[in-house]
Design a protein around this motif. Structure first.
Motif, mmCIF file in Angstrom:
data_model
loop_
_atom_site.group_PDB
_atom_site.id
_atom_site.type_symbol
_atom_site.label_atom_id
_atom_site.label_comp_id
_atom_site.label_asym_id
_atom_site.label_seq_id
_atom_site.Cartn_x
_atom_site.Cartn_y
_atom_site.Cartn_z
ATOM 1 N N PRO A 95 0.802 -1.238 0.000
ATOM 2 C CA PRO A 95 0.000 0.000 0.000
ATOM 3 C C PRO A 95 0.832 1.284 0.000
ATOM 4 C CG PRO A 95 -0.872 -1.565 1.594
ATOM 5 C CD PRO A 95 0.420 -2.129 1.086
ATOM 6 N N GLU A 96 1.883 1.333 0.823
ATOM 7 C CA GLU A 96 2.688 2.556 0.884
ATOM 8 C C GLU A 96 3.353 2.841 -0.464
ATOM 9 O OE1 GLU A 96 6.956 4.191 2.474
ATOM 10 O OE2 GLU A 96 6.129 2.425 3.476
ATOM 11 N N ASN A 97 3.968 1.819 -1.037
ATOM 12 C CA ASN A 97 4.658 2.001 -2.314
ATOM 13 C C ASN A 97 3.675 2.344 -3.426
ATOM 14 O OD1 ASN A 97 6.989 1.286 -0.971
ATOM 15 N ND2 ASN A 97 6.959 -0.815 -1.685
ATOM 16 N N SER A 98 2.508 1.714 -3.409
ATOM 17 C CA SER A 98 1.511 1.967 -4.446
ATOM 18 C C SER A 98 0.993 3.391 -4.365
ATOM 19 C CB SER A 98 0.360 0.965 -4.326
ATOM 20 O OG SER A 98 0.842 -0.347 -4.544
ATOM 21 N N ALA A 99 0.784 3.892 -3.144
ATOM 22 C CA ALA A 99 0.342 5.282 -2.980
ATOM 23 C C ALA A 99 1.423 6.239 -3.475
ATOM 24 C CB ALA A 99 -0.008 5.560 -1.524
ATOM 25 N N ALA A 163 -5.429 4.591 -3.200
ATOM 26 C CA ALA A 163 -5.023 5.533 -2.152
ATOM 27 C C ALA A 163 -5.650 5.161 -0.809
ATOM 28 C CB ALA A 163 -5.412 6.952 -2.547
ATOM 29 N N ARG A 164 -6.910 4.716 -0.834
ATOM 30 C CA ARG A 164 -7.597 4.326 0.405
ATOM 31 C C ARG A 164 -6.908 3.168 1.102
ATOM 32 N NH1 ARG A 164 -13.891 3.424 -0.679
ATOM 33 N NH2 ARG A 164 -13.699 2.482 1.399
ATOM 34 N N LEU A 165 -6.294 2.280 0.344
ATOM 35 C CA LEU A 165 -5.605 1.148 0.944
ATOM 36 C C LEU A 165 -4.488 1.610 1.865
ATOM 37 C CD1 LEU A 165 -5.330 -1.153 -2.209
ATOM 38 C CD2 LEU A 165 -6.950 -1.393 -0.313
ATOM 39 N N PHE A 166 -3.879 2.744 1.539
ATOM 40 C CA PHE A 166 -2.781 3.280 2.347
ATOM 41 C C PHE A 166 -3.280 4.248 3.411
ATOM 42 C CE2 PHE A 166 0.623 6.550 2.888
ATOM 43 C CZ PHE A 166 1.485 5.759 3.637
ATOM 44 N N THR A 167 -4.211 5.116 3.046
ATOM 45 C CA THR A 167 -4.646 6.159 3.983
ATOM 46 C C THR A 167 -5.636 5.649 5.020
ATOM 47 O OG1 THR A 167 -6.510 6.853 2.596
ATOM 48 C CG2 THR A 167 -4.366 7.919 2.185
ATOM 49 N N GLY A 168 -6.352 4.577 4.681
ATOM 50 C CA GLY A 168 -7.363 4.075 5.599
ATOM 51 C C GLY A 168 -8.641 4.891 5.589
ATOM 52 N N ALA A 169 -8.795 5.776 4.606
ATOM 53 C CA ALA A 169 -10.019 6.587 4.511
ATOM 54 C C ALA A 169 -11.229 5.674 4.332
ATOM 55 C CB ALA A 169 -9.908 7.549 3.334
ATOM 56 N N HIS A 170 -12.343 6.063 4.917
ATOM 57 C CA HIS A 170 -13.597 5.303 4.841
ATOM 58 C C HIS A 170 -13.381 3.859 5.304
ATOM 59 C CE1 HIS A 170 -15.089 8.736 2.613
ATOM 60 N NE2 HIS A 170 -14.119 8.588 1.741
ATOM 61 N N ASP A 174 -15.747 -1.405 2.625
ATOM 62 C CA ASP A 174 -14.774 -2.192 1.877
ATOM 63 C C ASP A 174 -14.393 -1.459 0.589
ATOM 64 O OD1 ASP A 174 -13.287 -4.615 1.107
ATOM 65 O OD2 ASP A 174 -14.843 -4.785 -0.424
ATOM 66 N N PRO A 175 -13.104 -1.136 0.401
ATOM 67 C CA PRO A 175 -12.691 -0.374 -0.788
ATOM 68 C C PRO A 175 -13.035 -1.059 -2.110
ATOM 69 C CG PRO A 175 -10.893 -0.461 0.803
ATOM 70 C CD PRO A 175 -11.972 -1.381 1.295
ATOM 71 N N SER A 176 -12.832 -2.373 -2.188
ATOM 72 C CA SER A 176 -13.104 -3.077 -3.443
ATOM 73 C C SER A 176 -14.587 -3.101 -3.762
ATOM 74 C CB SER A 176 -12.559 -4.503 -3.383
ATOM 75 O OG SER A 176 -11.151 -4.476 -3.338
ATOM 76 N N SER A 177 -15.407 -3.294 -2.748
ATOM 77 C CA SER A 177 -16.854 -3.276 -2.950
ATOM 78 C C SER A 177 -17.318 -1.889 -3.393
ATOM 79 C CB SER A 177 -17.569 -3.690 -1.661
ATOM 80 O OG SER A 177 -18.964 -3.566 -1.814
#
Length: 198
Positions: A95-99, A163-170, A174-177
């Motif tokens: 997640p960090e690298n992807s962001a 970005a959500r995977l790294f930031t934890g927003a929402h 579920d981000p994928s859903s």
């Protein structure tokens, strides 16, 4: 020269994957690649460009995997979800690298060759998404320009999902859903009202 480039790319990928973008220094990359720091910067001008060099291969593989998965699907929503899901799956591994990679694609120097290469991969993905919209029997009225704009919107959703995977927003969703539902909204909108996009 190609051998040195391969060693640098391999070292950068290994270190970023193991320790994360922020923790890795260019000196560690040059040490692992067994090249002088000056040599390293002839292949990539900054640590950010080293990340682009390393992660373009991950994006390329995800785009290829998504295109292969979508080939056998006839409906636009599942085909487009199949196109983009490998990007999110790979991003979830780092997640960090992807962001950081997404940030460099958006805001990096326009002169960086690896940024240009990454943007070309994004354009390839968007073209594949647009092709799904124009070729599908459910959306005969979607023209090339409407499909292009919808594909760009869908990639924006994918970008924010990563970005959500790294930031934890929402975090309570579920981000994928959420991504699948947003893609569905975009597709439904362009299919039902293509004239509004003109």
């Amino acid at each position: 020269m190609q051998q040195k480039r391969n060693r640098i790319q391999s070292a950068a990928t290994e270190l970023f994957d193991e320790f994360g973008f922020e923790a890795v220094t260019t000196q560690r990359i040059s040490d692992l690649a067994d090249v002088a720091a000056g040599t390293l910067f002839r292949y990539a001008s900054s640590k950010s460009e080293l990340l682009l060099m390393a992660y373009n291969d991950k994006l390329r593989a995800a785009v290829r995997e998504g295109k292969e998965a979508a080939e056998a699907i006839d409906e636009p929503l599942p085909a487009i979800v199949a196109l983009v899901e490998p990007l999110v799956a790979r991003a979830a591994e780092w997640p960090e690298n992807s962001a950081a990679y997404q940030r460099e694609l958006l805001f990096g120097s326009p002169d960086e060759k690896f940024r240009v290469e990454g943007l070309e991969l994004v354009a390839e993905l968007e073209a594949a998404i647009a092709a799904q919209l124009t070729a599908n029997a459910e959306s005969p009225s979607v023209g090339p320009d409407e499909a292009r704009l919808a594909a760009s919107s869908i990639f924006a959703v994918v970008h924010l999902t990563i970005a959500r995977l790294f930031t934890g927003a929402h975090a309570d969703h579920d981000p994928s859903s959420d991504m699948r539902r947003q893609i569905c909204q975009i597709i439904a909108g362009v299919i039902s009202s293509p004239a509004l996009v003109r």
